[in-house]
Design a protein around this motif. Structure first.
Motif, PDB file in Angstrom:
ATOM      1  N   LYS A 140       0.809  -1.220   0.000  1.00 23.70           N
ATOM      2  CA  LYS A 140       0.000   0.000   0.000  1.00 23.70           C
ATOM      3  C   LYS A 140       0.841   1.269   0.000  1.00 23.70           C
ATOM      4  O   LYS A 140       0.305   2.363  -0.221  1.00 23.70           O
ATOM      5  CB  LYS A 140      -0.924   0.000   1.236  1.00 23.70           C
ATOM      6  N   GLU A 141       2.143   1.142   0.255  1.00 22.85           N
ATOM      7  CA  GLU A 141       3.002   2.315   0.303  1.00 22.85           C
ATOM      8  C   GLU A 141       3.224   2.874  -1.104  1.00 22.85           C
ATOM      9  O   GLU A 141       3.585   2.135  -2.029  1.00 22.85           O
ATOM     10  CB  GLU A 141       4.356   1.956   0.937  1.00 22.85           C
ATOM     11  N   GLU A 142       3.030   4.185  -1.263  1.00 21.28           N
ATOM     12  CA  GLU A 142       3.137   4.813  -2.582  1.00 21.28           C
ATOM     13  C   GLU A 142       4.542   4.693  -3.173  1.00 21.28           C
ATOM     14  O   GLU A 142       4.701   4.579  -4.384  1.00 21.28           O
ATOM     15  CB  GLU A 142       2.742   6.295  -2.476  1.00 21.28           C
ATOM     16  N   GLN A 143       5.565   4.754  -2.322  1.00 22.26           N
ATOM     17  CA  GLN A 143       6.939   4.750  -2.834  1.00 22.26           C
ATOM     18  C   GLN A 143       7.402   3.361  -3.275  1.00 22.26           C
ATOM     19  O   GLN A 143       8.435   3.223  -3.918  1.00 22.26           O
ATOM     20  CB  GLN A 143       7.884   5.281  -1.769  1.00 22.26           C
ATOM     21  N   VAL A 144       6.661   2.303  -2.936  1.00 23.19           N
ATOM     22  CA  VAL A 144       7.035   0.945  -3.323  1.00 23.19           C
ATOM     23  C   VAL A 144       6.637   0.705  -4.770  1.00 23.19           C
ATOM     24  O   VAL A 144       5.460   0.759  -5.126  1.00 23.19           O
ATOM     25  CB  VAL A 144       6.380  -0.100  -2.399  1.00 23.19           C
ATOM     26  N   THR A 145       7.623   0.426  -5.642  1.00 22.11           N
ATOM     27  CA  THR A 145       7.352   0.209  -7.070  1.00 22.11           C
ATOM     28  C   THR A 145       7.312  -1.268  -7.447  1.00 22.11           C
ATOM     29  O   THR A 145       6.721  -1.630  -8.465  1.00 22.11           O
ATOM     30  CB  THR A 145       8.425   0.912  -7.923  1.00 22.11           C
ATOM     31  N   ALA A 146       7.978  -2.097  -6.703  1.00 17.41           N
ATOM     32  CA  ALA A 146       7.959  -3.548  -6.967  1.00 17.41           C
ATOM     33  C   ALA A 146       8.153  -4.271  -5.644  1.00 17.41           C
ATOM     34  O   ALA A 146       8.888  -3.814  -4.763  1.00 17.41           O
ATOM     35  CB  ALA A 146       9.052  -3.939  -7.960  1.00 17.41           C
ATOM     36  N   LEU A 147       7.474  -5.416  -5.529  1.00 15.60           N
ATOM     37  CA  LEU A 147       7.516  -6.146  -4.260  1.00 15.60           C
ATOM     38  C   LEU A 147       7.295  -7.628  -4.532  1.00 15.60           C
ATOM     39  O   LEU A 147       6.467  -7.992  -5.364  1.00 15.60           O
ATOM     40  CB  LEU A 147       6.449  -5.579  -3.323  1.00 15.60           C
ATOM     41  N   SER A 148       8.045  -8.468  -3.827  1.00 13.83           N
ATOM     42  CA  SER A 148       7.819  -9.908  -3.951  1.00 13.83           C
ATOM     43  C   SER A 148       8.150 -10.603  -2.628  1.00 13.83           C
ATOM     44  O   SER A 148       9.174 -10.313  -2.020  1.00 13.83           O
ATOM     45  CB  SER A 148       8.690 -10.507  -5.056  1.00 13.83           C
ATOM     46  N   PRO A 149       7.261 -11.492  -2.207  1.00  8.25           N
ATOM     47  CA  PRO A 149       7.601 -12.304  -1.030  1.00  8.25           C
ATOM     48  C   PRO A 149       8.515 -13.452  -1.441  1.00  8.25           C
ATOM     49  O   PRO A 149       8.642 -13.771  -2.629  1.00  8.25           O
ATOM     50  CB  PRO A 149       6.239 -12.835  -0.581  1.00  8.25           C
ATOM     51  N   LEU A 150       9.151 -14.040  -0.484  1.00  8.41           N
ATOM     52  CA  LEU A 150       9.861 -15.311  -0.673  1.00  8.41           C
ATOM     53  C   LEU A 150       9.222 -16.292   0.296  1.00  8.41           C
ATOM     54  O   LEU A 150       9.468 -16.243   1.497  1.00  8.41           O
ATOM     55  CB  LEU A 150      11.364 -15.163  -0.377  1.00  8.41           C
ATOM     56  N   ARG A 151       8.337 -17.152  -0.217  1.00  2.37           N
ATOM     57  CA  ARG A 151       7.656 -18.129   0.625  1.00  2.37           C
ATOM     58  C   ARG A 151       8.354 -19.474   0.489  1.00  2.37           C
ATOM     59  O   ARG A 151       8.673 -19.899  -0.627  1.00  2.37           O
ATOM     60  CB  ARG A 151       6.204 -18.295   0.206  1.00  2.37           C
ATOM     61  N   ASN A 152       8.582 -20.134   1.591  1.00  5.79           N
ATOM     62  CA  ASN A 152       9.188 -21.468   1.576  1.00  5.79           C
ATOM     63  C   ASN A 152       8.116 -22.515   1.830  1.00  5.79           C
ATOM     64  O   ASN A 152       7.294 -22.375   2.740  1.00  5.79           O
ATOM     65  CB  ASN A 152      10.279 -21.584   2.646  1.00  5.79           C
ATOM     66  N   SER A 153       8.136 -23.576   1.029  1.00  4.47           N
ATOM     67  CA  SER A 153       7.153 -24.648   1.193  1.00  4.47           C
ATOM     68  C   SER A 153       7.804 -25.980   0.838  1.00  4.47           C
ATOM     69  O   SER A 153       8.500 -26.077  -0.178  1.00  4.47           O
ATOM     70  CB  SER A 153       5.947 -24.401   0.283  1.00  4.47           C
ATOM     71  N   PRO A 154       7.587 -27.014   1.667  1.00  7.43           N
ATOM     72  CA  PRO A 154       8.153 -28.320   1.339  1.00  7.43           C
ATOM     73  C   PRO A 154       7.362 -28.992   0.221  1.00  7.43           C
ATOM     74  O   PRO A 154       6.161 -28.741   0.056  1.00  7.43           O
ATOM     75  CB  PRO A 154       8.024 -29.095   2.652  1.00  7.43           C
ATOM     76  N   SER A 155       8.041 -29.838  -0.543  1.00  4.58           N
ATOM     77  CA  SER A 155       7.350 -30.625  -1.567  1.00  4.58           C
ATOM     78  C   SER A 155       8.082 -31.944  -1.728  1.00  4.58           C
ATOM     79  O   SER A 155       9.184 -32.124  -1.201  1.00  4.58           O
ATOM     80  CB  SER A 155       7.314 -29.874  -2.905  1.00  4.58           C
ATOM     81  N   ARG A 156       7.466 -32.851  -2.474  1.00  6.12           N
ATOM     82  CA  ARG A 156       8.113 -34.124  -2.772  1.00  6.12           C
ATOM     83  C   ARG A 156       8.164 -34.287  -4.290  1.00  6.12           C
ATOM     84  O   ARG A 156       7.138 -34.238  -4.970  1.00  6.12           O
ATOM     85  CB  ARG A 156       7.369 -35.283  -2.109  1.00  6.12           C
ATOM     86  N   ILE A 157       9.394 -34.440  -4.802  1.00 10.26           N
ATOM     87  CA  ILE A 157       9.615 -34.587  -6.240  1.00 10.26           C
ATOM     88  C   ILE A 157      10.465 -35.830  -6.462  1.00 10.26           C
ATOM     89  O   ILE A 157      11.520 -35.984  -5.829  1.00 10.26           O
ATOM     90  CB  ILE A 157      10.315 -33.345  -6.829  1.00 10.26           C
ATOM     91  N   ASP A 158      10.019 -36.715  -7.316  1.00  5.16           N
ATOM     92  CA  ASP A 158      10.721 -37.983  -7.571  1.00  5.16           C
ATOM     93  C   ASP A 158      10.962 -38.753  -6.273  1.00  5.16           C
ATOM     94  O   ASP A 158      11.987 -39.405  -6.100  1.00  5.16           O
ATOM     95  CB  ASP A 158      12.066 -37.738  -8.265  1.00  5.16           C
ATOM     96  N   GLY A 159      10.021 -38.616  -5.333  1.00  6.41           N
ATOM     97  CA  GLY A 159      10.117 -39.338  -4.072  1.00  6.41           C
ATOM     98  C   GLY A 159      11.001 -38.690  -3.031  1.00  6.41           C
ATOM     99  O   GLY A 159      11.091 -39.158  -1.899  1.00  6.41           O
ATOM    100  N   ASP A 160      11.690 -37.591  -3.394  1.00  8.08           N
ATOM    101  CA  ASP A 160      12.601 -36.922  -2.462  1.00  8.08           C
ATOM    102  C   ASP A 160      12.033 -35.574  -2.031  1.00  8.08           C
ATOM    103  O   ASP A 160      11.288 -34.924  -2.773  1.00  8.08           O
ATOM    104  CB  ASP A 160      13.976 -36.707  -3.103  1.00  8.08           C
ATOM    105  N   TYR A 161      12.447 -35.146  -0.833  1.00  6.68           N
ATOM    106  CA  TYR A 161      12.042 -33.831  -0.331  1.00  6.68           C
ATOM    107  C   TYR A 161      12.731 -32.744  -1.156  1.00  6.68           C
ATOM    108  O   TYR A 161      13.925 -32.814  -1.434  1.00  6.68           O
ATOM    109  CB  TYR A 161      12.421 -33.686   1.138  1.00  6.68           C
ATOM    110  N   GLU A 162      11.995 -31.717  -1.542  1.00  2.74           N
ATOM    111  CA  GLU A 162      12.564 -30.608  -2.305  1.00  2.74           C
ATOM    112  C   GLU A 162      11.818 -29.331  -1.919  1.00  2.74           C
ATOM    113  O   GLU A 162      10.593 -29.277  -2.007  1.00  2.74           O
ATOM    114  CB  GLU A 162      12.417 -30.869  -3.810  1.00  2.74           C
ATOM    115  N   PRO A 163      12.519 -28.287  -1.459  1.00  2.16           N
ATOM    116  CA  PRO A 163      11.821 -27.051  -1.087  1.00  2.16           C
ATOM    117  C   PRO A 163      11.396 -26.252  -2.321  1.00  2.16           C
ATOM    118  O   PRO A 163      12.101 -26.230  -3.332  1.00  2.16           O
ATOM    119  CB  PRO A 163      12.877 -26.290  -0.278  1.00  2.16           C
ATOM    120  N   LEU A 164      10.256 -25.611  -2.210  1.00  2.00           N
ATOM    121  CA  LEU A 164       9.763 -24.701  -3.248  1.00  2.00           C
ATOM    122  C   LEU A 164       9.803 -23.283  -2.707  1.00  2.00           C
ATOM    123  O   LEU A 164       9.593 -23.058  -1.510  1.00  2.00           O
ATOM    124  CB  LEU A 164       8.323 -25.047  -3.651  1.00  2.00           C
ATOM    125  N   THR A 165      10.070 -22.308  -3.591  1.00  2.00           N
ATOM    126  CA  THR A 165      10.093 -20.902  -3.193  1.00  2.00           C
ATOM    127  C   THR A 165       9.042 -20.160  -4.000  1.00  2.00           C
ATOM    128  O   THR A 165       9.115 -20.109  -5.237  1.00  2.00           O
ATOM    129  CB  THR A 165      11.473 -20.269  -3.449  1.00  2.00           C
TER     130      THR A 165
END
Length: 845
Positions: free
Chosen positions: A552-577
């Protein structure tokens, strides 16, 4: 021979004093470390056990969640009620806990960040029940939203009391709460300087869990029911997603964790104690070598009247045994004082240490005595062996035979082989990467240091000779100082080696720390285009409200979160961002090897090169994924980028990831502003977030300074610990010079007799000390730079931006300190030499 050895110890008390001090300091460090860590472990363990006194059985979430990667769910209210009806249960209390940052009256964060906790006070449905976990000292329990209770230690430190309003945060937004109670607790994190804030149960569930759920259920048993018996009864009614543990087992586990936590500190401190003792070995060997040389006639006479070589060796070793025993005993007593002092120092630095007695374990006493005696006897073995070789005919004269050319040749050959093997190992390790290179690097460094030490007599002549032009400025005193320094290269080498080892470690660590810091600084500058990153002070997830506020801040022109979430790929644990695919290009500078960032969005993701190589992916590859909620999907690689220590992994758009998250929290939020980074913009963002002490708003400079502060703190600790080795090295220089002055009494007397005044004698001894110290300093700094470079080559494999930085200014300071060591160490020996009576000195044999 035994009586003779004891008489020799008593006869050479002054000459053995420095050796005793060197051993004593090393042993004091060892025993102090063991006393300090044992005391802390015992105090924390007893505090933990006391904290579990009211817990007979604890029920916690557990079990296999199947495809759901979010972990086991919290415990529902129905389970609490069911457990309260189990036969043998006297009481059942639901507990909820999580992070809660409290601001002091100046707006700063109270506690240590990681140990600032929140929980619930279970006052029952009517609000009149007493929670057995907490003893209210003042006020009452919190009963509704907006009310909290503080632990007594935090209240004392901050000055808060019943009726005060405090500012705090749980996951980002600022909350204002009224203090309605103050309580006592045995919580270990509070004892260690943390804080504990209690809410009413409903509010705590809303903040840390979800309504009607608990993170733990604490059960107490009826009289006559054992913890194990109650555990068995409880297990019969537990669902698969919960597990029961006795309070005794929890206390034992806590004690074990505390012991493991202390192990790292204990090992680190003992390493530096070992370095100090290793340096002390050179002093001991030097001392006994000189004593043997000065007693050549005495030892030869003993051989002449029938003493065997073995008896002479034993005689010298008995002297070492007595010296070691005395030094170890005094060091043990000093170490007990050091242990007590370290505990008090922690308290004065703001870290609250639990009360408890000073623990001097039998193992500490045995270890201290064994270490002190063993180090001294081992160091004296070679001089003792040399003493046994004194031929009886040497009783006819007072001069011990110098080292033979053959003996020096053998020594130089061995030294060259060791140094060559060590250098080869270090060079080999520097090229094979961090995982496989650490062991050969350590072995090579050890061999190289030993090899250089063995070669120091050979190196001393050219290095000391290089100082001749400077020493000539000081006239006769300078020329004599150079001749004295090279007259006995073994003694000079052993004296300089002690200082060399300390400076090798200090220089090497300084080079590595500065280079890593530079590499990370470049990494941050190169990878991040955002002006600011916003995160929690303890780096736990941020509330979505923070991201919404910033957007909501007027001076902010671009913004992105970095969310971490676990996942399983090819049977192995792999984090997603999870990221904002549209804004990411304005916030990060990514180097793509395949594809581009433009395709990021929907089911298309970007992947770092290492992850892509591990899975065999390339641009256009598709793969199946199991999200944290157990749902399945298919993602497509739209680009492959070069990852680094700060930015790596599988990135996908938050619109794709968020539906699978229980809470859309972020590890950090990257922000780009219209005016760029400035103090005014930073203050504006912090104000928009409520001047929250739990939230960090950092620009690139702040990130760099944080890294620099971490390395500076680490280096200062290392410098302080290595100062022990340098102090021991100073004692070695003092000891060598003092005994050398005694050995050369006749020579000094003759110099005085032919016109060298007292000032000239003092200058001669000081310059000799200065030359020896600078010799050790030059070798130490040279080896330290080499080791720093080699370790950097090892690190650069996992940090592409690593850049070797030679701290010329600090190396100059180290060399100056080496010179200062020489000057200070020579004060007493020089004064002693100048005060020798000329006639008595000339008559000395």
């Amino acid at each position: 021979m035994f009586r003779t050895a004891l008489r020799n110890v008593l006869a050479h008390k002054a000459r053995l004093l420095m050796t005793t001090l060197a051993v004593m300091l090393g042993v004091a460090f060892v025993s102090g470390t063991l006393v300090f860590t044992s005391t802390l472990s015992d105090a924390y363990a007893k505090g933990a056990a006391k904290g579990f006194e009211g817990v007979d059985v604890a029920v916690r979430p557990g079990g296999d969640g199947g495809d759901d990667l979010r972990g086991p769910s919290d415990l529902p209210r129905e389970l609490l009620d069911r457990l309260g009806r189990v036969p043998g249960v006297a009481s059942a209390t639901g507990a909820v806990s999580g992070f809660a940052a409290l601001a002091d009256k100046d707006g700063g964060l109270v506690g240590e960040g990681w140990s600032t906790q929140g929980g619930n006070y279970d006052a029952g449905p009517d609000g009149k029940k007493e929670d057995p976990r907490y003893d209210l000292r003042d006020g009452r329990a919190p009963l509704r939203s907006g009310e909290i209770a503080l632990d007594a230690k935090t209240a004392g430190r901050t000055g808060y009391g019943v009726g005060d309003t405090v500012r705090m945060s749980v996951n980002g937004p600022v909350r204002e709460e009224k203090v309605v109670g103050v309580f006592d607790t045995d919580d270990g994190s509070v004892a260690a300087g943390g804080t504990l804030v209690l809410f009413d149960t409903a509010t705590a569930q809303e903040l840390f869990s979800r309504p009607g759920h608990y993170s733990e259920i604490v059960l107490t048993a009826d009289d006559g029911v054992s913890q194990r018996e109650l555990e068995k009864r409880v297990e019969e009614v537990l669902p698969e997603q919960a597990e029961a543990t006795t309070g005794r087992k929890l206390a034992d586990e806590q004690a074990r964790m505390i012991e493991q936590g202390m192990e790292g500190m204990r090992t680190g401190l003992l390493v530096f104690a070992g370095i100090a003792l290793f340096v002390g070995i050179f002093i001991i060997a030097n001392t006994f070598t000189m004593l043997v040389a000065q007693r050549t006639r005495e030892l030869a006479l003993l051989r002449a009247v029938g003493a065997s070589r073995r008896q002479v060796t034993r005689s010298v070793l008995v002297e070492a045994l007595v010296v070691g025993a005395v030094a170890a005993l005094v060091g043990l007593l000093a170490g007990v004082g050091i242990g007590a002092g370290m505990r008090s120092l922690m308290g004065s630095l703001g870290a609250t240490v639990p009360d408890g007695p000073l623990i001097v374990a039998p193992s500490t006493v045995v270890a201290s005595l064994v270490v002190g005696i063993a180090v001294t006897v081992v160091a004296a073995w070679l001089p003792a062996r040399r003493a046994a070789k004194v031929p009886p005919v040497a009783a006819m004269g007072g001069v011990h035979a110098p080292a033979t050319p053959r003996g020096l040749l053998v020594r130089n050959t061995i030294g060259a082989l060791l140094a060559g093997a060590g250098t080869a190992l270090v060079l080999y390790a520097s090229g094979i990467g961090m995982d496989d290179g650490k062991l050969p690097m350590s072995a090579g460094a050890g061999l190289l240091v030993i090899g250089v030490f063995v070669l120091t007599p050979l190196l001393s002549r050219p290095v000391v000779g290089a100082a001749a032009p400077v020493l000539r400025v000081f006239g006769v005193s300078g020329r004599l100082a150079r001749q004295n320094a090279v007259r006995n290269p073994r003694r000079t080498a052993a004296t300089a080696a002690a200082l060399m080892i300390g400076l090798t470690l200090i220089t090497g660590m300084t080079v590595i720390a500065g280079s890593v810091q530079k590499g990370i600084d470049k990494l941050a500058t190169a990878a991040i285009k955002a002006d600011y990153t916003v995160s929690m002070a303890n780096f736990l997830p941020l509330s979505p409200e923070v991201e919404q506020t910033l957007a909501k801040e007027e001076q902010v022109t671009a913004l992105s979160p970095l969310r971490n979430s676990p996942s399983r790929i090819d049977g192995d644990y792999e984090p997603l961002t999870g990221v904002d695919g549209e804004a990411l290009d304005d916030l990060l500078e990514l180097d793509f090897t395949q594809g581009t960032i433009e395709g990021l969005g929907g089911e298309k993701v970007i992947v770092d090169a290492a992850t892509a190589k591990r899975h065999g992916w390339k641009a256009g590859s598709s793969f199946d994924v199991v999200y944290e909620d157990g749902e399945r999907g298919e993602l497509t690689v739209s680009g492959v980028y070069e990852g680094n220590e700060m930015i790596r992994g599988i990135m996908l758009d938050t619109a794709t990831l968020d539906p699978h998250l229980e809470q859309a929290t972020s590890m950090q939020v990257m922000v780009k502003t219209a005016d760029g980074a400035s103090d005014a913009v930073k203050a504006s963002l912090e104000k928009a977030l409520g001047d929250n002490p739990a939230i960090l708003v950092q620009d690139k400079k702040d990130l760099s300074e944080d890294i620099a502060q971490m390395f500076t703190m680490m280096l200062n600790m290392l410098y302080g610990l290595l100062a022990m080795a340098v102090i021991v090295a100073v004692l070695g220089v003092v000891n060598t010079l003092a005994m050398s002055v005694f050995e050369r009494s006749q020579e000094i007397g003759m110099l005085r007799a032919i016109g060298l005044d007292r000032r000239g004698v003092k200058r001669m001894v000081r310059l000799e000390s200065l030359v020896i110290s600078l010799f050790g300093g030059v070798l130490g700094i040279g080896l330290g730079v080499f080791f720093g470079w080699a370790a950097g080559e090892l690190i650069s494999g996992s940090m592409p931006t690593y850049e070797l930085v030679l701290p010329w200014g600090r190396m100059g300071v180290f060399l100056t300190l080496a010179a200062l060591v020489g000057v200070l160490a020579a004060l007493w020996p020089a004064r002693r030499a100048a005060r020798l009576n000329v006639l008595e000195a000339i008559k000395t044999e």
